[in-house]
Design a protein around this motif. Structure first.
Motif, mmCIF file in Angstrom:
data_model
loop_
_atom_site.group_PDB
_atom_site.id
_atom_site.type_symbol
_atom_site.label_atom_id
_atom_site.label_comp_id
_atom_site.label_asym_id
_atom_site.label_seq_id
_atom_site.Cartn_x
_atom_site.Cartn_y
_atom_site.Cartn_z
ATOM 1 N N ALA A 113 -1.184 -8.176 11.405
ATOM 2 C CA ALA A 113 -1.956 -7.977 11.734
ATOM 3 C C ALA A 113 -1.179 -5.991 10.915
ATOM 4 O O ALA A 113 -0.220 -5.675 11.262
ATOM 5 C CB ALA A 113 -1.303 -7.210 13.377
ATOM 6 N N PRO A 114 -1.883 -4.865 10.179
ATOM 7 C CA PRO A 114 -1.424 -4.130 9.636
ATOM 8 C C PRO A 114 -0.587 -2.994 10.653
ATOM 9 O O PRO A 114 -0.348 -2.372 10.600
ATOM 10 C CB PRO A 114 -2.685 -4.455 8.536
ATOM 11 N N GLN A 115 -1.965 -2.872 11.757
ATOM 12 C CA GLN A 115 -1.706 -2.219 12.946
ATOM 13 C C GLN A 115 0.001 -2.006 12.716
ATOM 14 O O GLN A 115 1.039 -0.959 14.024
ATOM 15 C CB GLN A 115 -2.315 -1.976 13.749
ATOM 16 N N ASP A 116 0.829 -2.706 12.627
ATOM 17 C CA ASP A 116 2.044 -2.934 12.803
ATOM 18 C C ASP A 116 3.223 -3.719 11.580
ATOM 19 O O ASP A 116 3.147 -4.781 11.998
ATOM 20 C CB ASP A 116 2.365 -4.026 14.072
ATOM 21 N N PRO A 117 3.104 -2.348 10.965
ATOM 22 C CA PRO A 117 3.830 -3.502 9.730
ATOM 23 C C PRO A 117 5.252 -4.020 9.628
ATOM 24 O O PRO A 117 5.097 -5.100 8.776
ATOM 25 C CB PRO A 117 4.019 -1.731 8.271
ATOM 26 N N ALA A 118 4.948 -3.507 10.616
ATOM 27 C CA ALA A 118 7.006 -4.618 10.951
ATOM 28 C C ALA A 118 6.880 -5.953 11.478
ATOM 29 O O ALA A 118 7.645 -6.877 10.691
ATOM 30 C CB ALA A 118 8.523 -3.750 11.458
ATOM 31 N N GLU A 151 3.562 3.374 4.794
ATOM 32 C CA GLU A 151 4.103 2.709 5.949
ATOM 33 C C GLU A 151 3.786 1.086 5.873
ATOM 34 O O GLU A 151 3.979 0.574 6.492
ATOM 35 C CB GLU A 151 3.453 3.348 7.379
ATOM 36 N N TYR A 152 3.023 1.062 4.836
ATOM 37 C CA TYR A 152 2.280 -0.134 5.328
ATOM 38 C C TYR A 152 3.423 -0.942 4.032
ATOM 39 O O TYR A 152 3.216 -2.368 3.819
ATOM 40 C CB TYR A 152 0.232 -0.765 4.401
ATOM 41 N N TRP A 153 3.939 -0.241 3.004
ATOM 42 C CA TRP A 153 4.718 -0.980 2.596
ATOM 43 C C TRP A 153 5.376 -2.712 2.796
ATOM 44 O O TRP A 153 5.511 -3.212 1.983
ATOM 45 C CB TRP A 153 5.776 0.072 0.924
ATOM 46 N N PRO A 154 6.349 -2.526 4.035
ATOM 47 C CA PRO A 154 7.006 -3.801 4.391
ATOM 48 C C PRO A 154 6.059 -5.159 4.562
ATOM 49 O O PRO A 154 6.304 -5.610 3.415
ATOM 50 C CB PRO A 154 7.511 -3.060 5.723
ATOM 51 N N ILE A 155 4.727 -4.705 4.340
ATOM 52 C CA ILE A 155 4.279 -5.610 4.372
ATOM 53 C C ILE A 155 3.724 -6.171 2.820
ATOM 54 O O ILE A 155 3.728 -7.524 2.577
ATOM 55 C CB ILE A 155 2.249 -5.167 4.573
ATOM 56 N N LEU A 156 3.583 -5.106 2.060
ATOM 57 C CA LEU A 156 3.870 -5.216 0.941
ATOM 58 C C LEU A 156 4.941 -6.448 -0.090
ATOM 59 O O LEU A 156 5.199 -7.232 -1.191
ATOM 60 C CB LEU A 156 3.295 -4.703 -0.658
ATOM 61 N N GLU A 157 5.529 -5.663 0.585
ATOM 62 C CA GLU A 157 7.562 -5.826 0.420
ATOM 63 C C GLU A 157 7.674 -7.307 0.709
ATOM 64 O O GLU A 157 8.020 -8.475 0.044
ATOM 65 C CB GLU A 157 8.387 -5.140 0.623
ATOM 66 N N ALA A 158 6.892 -7.990 1.997
ATOM 67 C CA ALA A 158 7.029 -9.144 2.486
ATOM 68 C C ALA A 158 6.020 -10.282 1.412
ATOM 69 O O ALA A 158 6.734 -11.201 0.812
ATOM 70 C CB ALA A 158 6.625 -9.370 3.449
ATOM 71 N N CYS A 159 5.255 -10.080 0.427
ATOM 72 C CA CYS A 159 4.379 -10.499 0.344
ATOM 73 C C CYS A 159 4.772 -10.709 -1.247
ATOM 74 O O CYS A 159 5.160 -11.688 -1.592
ATOM 75 C CB CYS A 159 2.892 -9.691 0.116
ATOM 76 N N GLY A 207 -2.627 3.611 -7.319
ATOM 77 C CA GLY A 207 -1.688 4.836 -6.021
ATOM 78 C C GLY A 207 0.045 4.055 -6.326
ATOM 79 O O GLY A 207 1.502 4.170 -6.027
ATOM 80 N N GLY A 208 -0.108 3.248 -8.244
ATOM 81 C CA GLY A 208 1.182 2.553 -8.610
ATOM 82 C C GLY A 208 1.975 1.524 -7.655
ATOM 83 O O GLY A 208 2.820 1.559 -7.969
ATOM 84 N N ILE A 209 1.308 0.698 -6.693
ATOM 85 C CA ILE A 209 2.182 -0.611 -6.161
ATOM 86 C C ILE A 209 2.202 -0.958 -7.259
ATOM 87 O O ILE A 209 3.143 -1.952 -6.678
ATOM 88 C CB ILE A 209 0.874 -1.229 -5.405
ATOM 89 N N PHE A 210 1.898 -1.320 -8.289
ATOM 90 C CA PHE A 210 2.718 -2.634 -9.349
ATOM 91 C C PHE A 210 2.668 -2.501 -9.684
ATOM 92 O O PHE A 210 3.840 -3.164 -10.948
ATOM 93 C CB PHE A 210 0.886 -3.399 -10.060
ATOM 94 N N ASP A 211 3.392 -0.865 -10.466
ATOM 95 C CA ASP A 211 4.877 -0.555 -11.022
ATOM 96 C C ASP A 211 6.112 -1.125 -10.010
ATOM 97 O O ASP A 211 6.783 -0.874 -10.364
ATOM 98 C CB ASP A 211 4.688 0.416 -11.499
ATOM 99 N N ARG A 212 6.106 -0.883 -8.805
ATOM 100 C CA ARG A 212 6.821 -0.144 -7.249
ATOM 101 C C ARG A 212 7.218 -1.871 -7.139
ATOM 102 O O ARG A 212 7.920 -2.389 -6.558
ATOM 103 C CB ARG A 212 6.485 -0.090 -6.487
ATOM 104 N N PHE A 213 5.716 -2.912 -6.466
ATOM 105 C CA PHE A 213 5.376 -4.538 -7.109
ATOM 106 C C PHE A 213 4.959 -5.297 -7.877
ATOM 107 O O PHE A 213 4.441 -5.628 -7.650
ATOM 108 C CB PHE A 213 4.973 -4.785 -5.142
ATOM 109 N N PRO A 214 5.953 -5.079 -8.673
ATOM 110 C CA PRO A 214 5.138 -6.257 -9.771
ATOM 111 C C PRO A 214 5.019 -7.624 -9.780
ATOM 112 O O PRO A 214 3.799 -7.671 -10.234
ATOM 113 C CB PRO A 214 6.297 -5.814 -11.485
#
Length: 334
Positions: A113-118, A151-159, A207-214
């Motif tokens: 549920a992206p509505q709750d990123p954590a 605000e959704y970066w915790p999701i990408l970090e977890a992935c 948005g540079g997401i793949f520089d932050r999460f390569p």
């Protein structure tokens, strides 16, 4: 040759029933209209709910060895945050049980549920490390928001941390962009789905997401949602049209390089010879995976279309199963 289908849908009653009730009781909504196609008594509803009988029968009849299964769009993304988080957990438990019953036939993409990123990040970690999932799925925007937003970066970090490929599946365009599509009902799979989903992917790139999460890996269905057709133009226009100072990050690579490094595509609903051959030519045979889009697309027709494409045996093997085994960590056939 082993056949793995990599974008195949299911639903649980706890998600389906509220969506059908809303579709019956609310004014026209593009996403609810999509749900209404699975109304009571339809073969589509029956096949979405089934995780044992007819699904396996159709797989056997059409020569599909493994389905990579995920919750049908829009998943839990139209529910309030707390309810959506609970429903994602329930759906993931239901599918995990089905995979345990049929371990040689099913693999899974977990919902969140992206509505709750954590909470989403916790569910991704649980699904990947405790339930043995093969990746995760998001149905593009959530209430008009996209995963490039901080605000959704915790999701990408977890992935990235769990090695979960992120499948970005379509839904109708966001509230900000949908109006011009609705005049002729273009907001669905005819055009709006791919426009919405490719926009989401391009936002991640720009948005540079793949520089932050390569190490983040993204999968796009339906022939890559058309994104790889634009590689030279994406590079040229990104370089030529400079954004106002501070409005977008400087990228380490050209947009096309992220697509080739961080993306893979599936052929769901697009097992058309010219499209498949162009995907191989543009991003490489190691980035293309077979899919059907069951039960929305006919399995037998999809298999026949892929079989008819004249490709070397090693390329066919990559598309039918080897790429899925590698990208989604699906165990090779024993």
């Amino acid at each position: 040759m082993r056949r793995i289908a990599t974008e195949e849908a299911f639903v649980i009653p706890e998600v389906l029933r509220p969506m059908l009730d809303r579709a019956a009781g609310e004014p026209y909504d593009s996403d609810l209209f999509f749900w209404s196609k699975a109304a009571d008594g339809t073969p589509l509803q029956r096949r979405l709910l089934d995780l044992d009988d007819e699904r396996l029968q159709i797989m056997d009849e059409t020569g599909i060895d493994v389905q990579l299964i995920s919750l049908a769009s829009t998943g839990v993304q139209m529910f309030p945050a707390d309810e959506a988080t609970a429903l994602a957990t329930l759906a993931n438990d239901v599918l995990a049980d089905a995979i345990a019953r049929h371990p040689a036939r099913y693999a899974g993409l977990a919902s969140f549920a992206p509505q709750d990123p954590a909470g989403a990040a916790r569910e991704i970690e649980r699904a990947m490390t405790r339930l043995g999932y093969n990746g995760v799925i998001v149905n593009s925007h959530t209430n008009g928001d996209y995963l490039d937003q901080p605000e959704y970066w915790p999701i990408l970090e977890a992935c990235e941390a769990t090695g979960a490929p992120l499948y970005i599946h379509p839904r109708a365009p966001s509230p900000q962009m949908i109006a011009p599509y609705q005049a002729y009902t273009l907001e669905h799979a005819i055009w709006g789905f791919q426009a919405e989903t490719s926009l989401h992917a391009l936002r991640l790139i720009a948005g540079g997401i793949f520089d932050r999460f390569p190490r983040l890996q993204v999968v796009l269905g339906h022939g890559g949602e058309g994104l790889h057709y634009w590689l030279p133009r994406l590079d040229a226009m990104h370089a030529n049209f400079k954004a106002p100072e501070g409005s977008r990050p400087a990228l380490e690579l050209a947009p096309s390089e992220y697509i080739k490094r961080n993306f893979a595509i599936t052929t769901s609903g697009m097992n058309w010879g010219p499209a498949v051959r162009f995907a191989i030519e543009s991003i490489g045979a190691d980035k293309v995976m077979f899919a059907i889009d069951y039960p929305f697309v006919d399995s037998g027709k999809s298999v026949a279309e892929m079989e008819a494409i004249d490709l070397p045996a090693e390329v066919k093997a990559a598309i039918w199963h080897r790429n899925a085994e590698r990208i989604f960590n699906i165990a090779p056939k024993g």
